[in-house]
Design a protein around this motif. Structure first.
Motif, PDB file in Angstrom:
ATOM      1  N   ILE A   1     -18.162  75.649  20.390  1.00 58.64           N
ATOM      2  CA  ILE A   1     -18.706  75.342  21.041  1.00 58.64           C
ATOM      3  C   ILE A   1     -20.132  76.150  20.779  1.00 58.64           C
ATOM      4  O   ILE A   1     -21.509  75.429  20.278  1.00 58.64           O
ATOM      5  CB  ILE A   1     -18.883  75.736  22.461  1.00 58.64           C
TER       6      ILE A   1
ATOM      7  N   ILE B   1     -16.107  79.473  36.668  1.00 61.31           N
ATOM      8  CA  ILE B   1     -15.792  80.635  35.588  1.00 61.31           C
ATOM      9  C   ILE B   1     -15.734  80.326  34.172  1.00 61.31           C
ATOM     10  O   ILE B   1     -14.916  78.776  34.360  1.00 61.31           O
ATOM     11  CB  ILE B   1     -14.925  81.429  36.508  1.00 61.31           C
ATOM     12  N   GLY B   2     -15.431  81.351  33.359  1.00 63.20           N
ATOM     13  CA  GLY B   2     -15.928  80.795  32.166  1.00 63.20           C
ATOM     14  C   GLY B   2     -16.384  80.978  31.006  1.00 63.20           C
ATOM     15  O   GLY B   2     -17.402  81.699  31.008  1.00 63.20           O
TER      16      GLY B   2
ATOM     17  N   THR C   1     -20.986  69.845  33.428  1.00 67.13           N
ATOM     18  CA  THR C   1     -21.306  68.107  33.295  1.00 67.13           C
ATOM     19  C   THR C   1     -21.479  67.790  34.900  1.00 67.13           C
ATOM     20  O   THR C   1     -21.456  66.785  35.542  1.00 67.13           O
ATOM     21  CB  THR C   1     -20.744  67.697  32.598  1.00 67.13           C
TER      22      THR C   1
ATOM     23  N   ASN D   1     -21.182  72.701  19.135  1.00 67.50           N
ATOM     24  CA  ASN D   1     -21.355  71.703  19.392  1.00 67.50           C
ATOM     25  C   ASN D   1     -22.619  70.906  20.366  1.00 67.50           C
ATOM     26  O   ASN D   1     -23.417  71.712  20.992  1.00 67.50           O
ATOM     27  CB  ASN D   1     -19.909  71.475  20.271  1.00 67.50           C
TER      28      ASN D   1
ATOM     29  N   LEU E   1     -26.721  70.758  26.920  1.00 59.09           N
ATOM     30  CA  LEU E   1     -26.505  71.222  28.308  1.00 59.09           C
ATOM     31  C   LEU E   1     -26.593  73.116  28.538  1.00 59.09           C
ATOM     32  O   LEU E   1     -27.164  72.292  29.689  1.00 59.09           O
ATOM     33  CB  LEU E   1     -24.747  70.859  28.798  1.00 59.09           C
TER      34      LEU E   1
ATOM     35  N   SER F   1      -9.683  69.919  36.221  1.00 58.55           N
ATOM     36  CA  SER F   1     -10.292  69.131  35.272  1.00 58.55           C
ATOM     37  C   SER F   1     -11.697  69.357  36.296  1.00 58.55           C
ATOM     38  O   SER F   1     -11.307  69.362  37.171  1.00 58.55           O
ATOM     39  CB  SER F   1     -10.758  67.679  34.836  1.00 58.55           C
ATOM     40  N   PRO F   2     -12.620  69.961  35.748  1.00 64.71           N
ATOM     41  CA  PRO F   2     -13.501  70.487  37.086  1.00 64.71           C
ATOM     42  C   PRO F   2     -14.186  68.503  37.484  1.00 64.71           C
ATOM     43  O   PRO F   2     -14.792  69.008  38.427  1.00 64.71           O
ATOM     44  CB  PRO F   2     -14.919  71.061  35.973  1.00 64.71           C
ATOM     45  N   ALA F   3     -13.860  67.884  36.564  1.00 66.91           N
ATOM     46  CA  ALA F   3     -14.316  66.727  37.581  1.00 66.91           C
ATOM     47  C   ALA F   3     -13.964  66.378  38.350  1.00 66.91           C
ATOM     48  O   ALA F   3     -14.676  65.315  39.102  1.00 66.91           O
ATOM     49  CB  ALA F   3     -13.576  65.996  35.583  1.00 66.91           C
TER      50      ALA F   3
ATOM     51  N   THR G   1     -16.597  77.450  26.203  1.00 68.38           N
ATOM     52  CA  THR G   1     -15.453  76.393  25.804  1.00 68.38           C
ATOM     53  C   THR G   1     -15.340  75.928  27.435  1.00 68.38           C
ATOM     54  O   THR G   1     -15.517  75.137  27.362  1.00 68.38           O
ATOM     55  CB  THR G   1     -13.915  76.835  25.335  1.00 68.38           C
ATOM     56  N   THR G   2     -15.596  76.680  28.248  1.00 63.94           N
ATOM     57  CA  THR G   2     -15.343  76.468  29.667  1.00 63.94           C
ATOM     58  C   THR G   2     -16.718  76.183  30.444  1.00 63.94           C
ATOM     59  O   THR G   2     -16.700  74.388  31.361  1.00 63.94           O
ATOM     60  CB  THR G   2     -14.449  77.289  30.409  1.00 63.94           C
TER      61      THR G   2
ATOM     62  N   ALA H   1     -23.566  68.686  21.330  1.00 61.36           N
ATOM     63  CA  ALA H   1     -24.318  67.990  22.825  1.00 61.36           C
ATOM     64  C   ALA H   1     -23.784  69.571  23.716  1.00 61.36           C
ATOM     65  O   ALA H   1     -25.060  69.439  24.816  1.00 61.36           O
ATOM     66  CB  ALA H   1     -22.911  66.610  23.227  1.00 61.36           C
ATOM     67  N   ALA H   2     -23.079  70.226  23.528  1.00 65.11           N
ATOM     68  CA  ALA H   2     -22.526  71.052  24.764  1.00 65.11           C
ATOM     69  C   ALA H   2     -24.331  71.691  24.553  1.00 65.11           C
ATOM     70  O   ALA H   2     -24.352  72.530  26.025  1.00 65.11           O
ATOM     71  CB  ALA H   2     -21.715  71.935  24.340  1.00 65.11           C
TER      72      ALA H   2
ATOM     73  N   ALA I   1     -18.885  74.169  29.042  1.00 65.44           N
ATOM     74  CA  ALA I   1     -19.364  73.365  28.593  1.00 65.44           C
ATOM     75  C   ALA I   1     -18.817  72.196  29.557  1.00 65.44           C
ATOM     76  O   ALA I   1     -20.020  71.328  30.798  1.00 65.44           O
ATOM     77  CB  ALA I   1     -18.696  73.290  27.161  1.00 65.44           C
ATOM     78  N   PRO I   2     -17.231  71.676  29.408  1.00 63.95           N
ATOM     79  CA  PRO I   2     -17.372  71.005  30.853  1.00 63.95           C
ATOM     80  C   PRO I   2     -17.848  71.259  32.084  1.00 63.95           C
ATOM     81  O   PRO I   2     -18.075  70.286  32.318  1.00 63.95           O
ATOM     82  CB  PRO I   2     -16.024  70.864  30.586  1.00 63.95           C
TER      83      PRO I   2
END
Ligand code: SF4
Lengths: 80, 365
Positions: B203, B143-144, B154, B261, B267, B122-124, B147-148, B263-264, B150-151
């Motif tokens: 997304i 990258i991504g 954050t 989405n 961002l 996870s990027p977190a 879908t990617t 919220a995404a 968005a995470p």
């Protein structure tokens, strides 16, 4: 990178952290992208983040359609 | 679990397969073969894994598009990461990126030479790495597709909340809709309909595809990743052609909303700005990427360390570009399975499990 299967949200901790479960295995999940998610929802999880919740009513309706197709096929098969 | 098994029932698959073949037979007299492109690596993988091609008639053909974010990452981007790794920066990355060859080396090569490359699920995790190493710079390989993104994005608010000054993102974000436009515009690419990606659409929302349907008359069907979802989507495309329709259909409405989405997307709006982006094997597609806005420049690793991620010199024999545009199948590449295997990948399409070459190698060889 996509985990394609939905997982059930079983625990919400602080604002953005939760735990989801699939086949008895628990996974930490970040909920910051799904602010309305609640325990019991099925989540679509990508790279440790829930990206959307599953609409169970829509899912059930589609399943009914597929169940019906399967039943038709099984019947045809049996009558052959 | 019913939300998995229910979408994999063999008998329903046979029912759909038969209906597709019957409708396609009616279509065959009036219409040349229909080429349906799936633009998502997870679809590519599912189609191979569940043997979807085996149930389709000759006049319904599936093509794989540029839907694997690893596969479309320029060699120059890998080169930039290698440059940073040599400057003692900690490189945090999704595992798939480690073996992608740059102009000469991959991050795996750099790691065996002592570079500090850390794989994150996870990027977190990159935020934790930065917090644990306050005296070192940490760069996440951002990258991504949507879908990617968005995470990953954050990371910026997380780093700000934890007052971390040593975390930045090396971005090569890509957007799916502009790639569809480029494919439609390419006279060498033959696409009659798109199977739109499941989770990118979650997304951006299904309405993002309306322009393709309205302006280009190309049917777009948003599908889930289960085999019945995919067959039902193909069934829908064939029946649209039979009826002379060209529609946007959201078959995955259990997850995808028309507007995506919120919220995404909020961002994206806050931190990112559209930029021209290079796609490996395809070239630069205008406004097909997202970069970090100037006000958040300190999180942009390319700015922070003055490195360029453009171009690079990938192996000239690799035909990933042709594969990604659906012009050839992986097996048509002379290196497929010989010089190029998942153990020794020459191109990125063979590295990621979502890459067309890797999926063909594993399931359809
Ligand atoms: S088989 Fe290998 S060299 Fe050929 S296109 Fe695929 S990744 Fe590139």
């Amino acid at each position: 990178m996509c985990l394609a299967v939905p997982m059930k949200l079983v625990e919400v901790n602080d604002a953005n952290r939760g735990v989801s479960e699939l086949n008895g295995t628990r996974y930490d999940v970040d909920l910051s992208l799904v602010p309305d998610a609640a325990v019991g929802d099925y989540l679509i999880v990508h790279a440790g983040f829930a990206i959307e919740t599953l609409d169970a009513a829509e899912a059930d309706e589609r399943l009914k359609l597929f169940d019906g197709m399967a039943a038709v096929w099984a019947e045809q098969d049996a009558s052959k | 679990m019913k939300y998995i098994d229910g979408f994999r029932q063999g008998d329903a698959g046979k029912f759909l397969g038969k209906r597709i073949r019957e409708n396609a037979a009616k279509l065959a007299a009036a219409h040349p073969p229909i080429f349906i492109m799936e633009v998502c690596g997870s679809h590519t993988m599912a189609i191979s894994r569940f043997g979807i091609r085996d149930v389709l008639p000759d006049n319904v053909r599936l093509l794989s598009g540029p839907g694997c974010p690893v596969c479309v990452t320029d060699a120059g981007y890998i080169d930039a990461a290698l440059t940073l790794a040599k400057r003692d920066v900690i490189i945090a990355t999704f595992g798939d990126m480690v073996r992608v060859p740059g102009s000469s080396d991959s991050l795996a090569d750099a790691r065996s030479d002592g570079a500090d490359v850390r794989v994150c699920y996870s990027p977190a995790q990159a935020v934790d790495i930065a917090a644990e190493n306050p005296d070192r710079e940490v760069v996440f390989m951002a990258i991504g597709f949507e879908t990617t993104i968005a995470p990953v994005i954050t990371l910026i608010p997380s780093a700000m909340a934890r007052q971390l000054e040593n975390l930045s993102l090396l971005t090569a974000f890509k957007l799916v809709p502009p790639a569809l436009s480029a494919l439609i515009a390419d006279p060498e690419v033959k696409v009659d309909a798109f199977i739109c990606p499941a989770h990118v659409s979650a997304i951006i929302g299904s309405n993002a595809y309306l322009p393709y349907v309205e302006q280009h008359g190309v049917p777009c069907v948003v599908c889930g990743f289960e085999p019945l979802d995919i067959l039902f989507g193909i069934d829908n495309v064939v029946s649209q052609f039979l009826k002379g329709e060209r529609l946007l259909v959201n078959q995955y409405n259990r997850v995808v909303k028309p507007d995506g989405n919120r919220a995404a997307l909020a961002l994206f709006e806050k931190y990112l700005i559209p930029v021209d982006a290079g796609w490996r094997g395809i070239g630069v597609i205008p406004q097909s990427g997202l970069g970090i806005k100037d006000e958040f420049e300190k999180f942009d690793a390319a700015m922070r360390f003055s490195v360029s991620t453009a171009g690079g010199a990938p192996d000239p024999g690799c035909m990933c570009g042709e594969v990604l545009k659906g012009k050839i199948l992986p097996a048509d590449c002379p290196m497929f399975g010989d010089a190029c295997t998942p153990q020794h990948p020459v191109g990125p399409c063979m590295v990621s499990s979502e890459g067309s070459c890797a999926a063909h190698y594993k399931y359809e060889r």
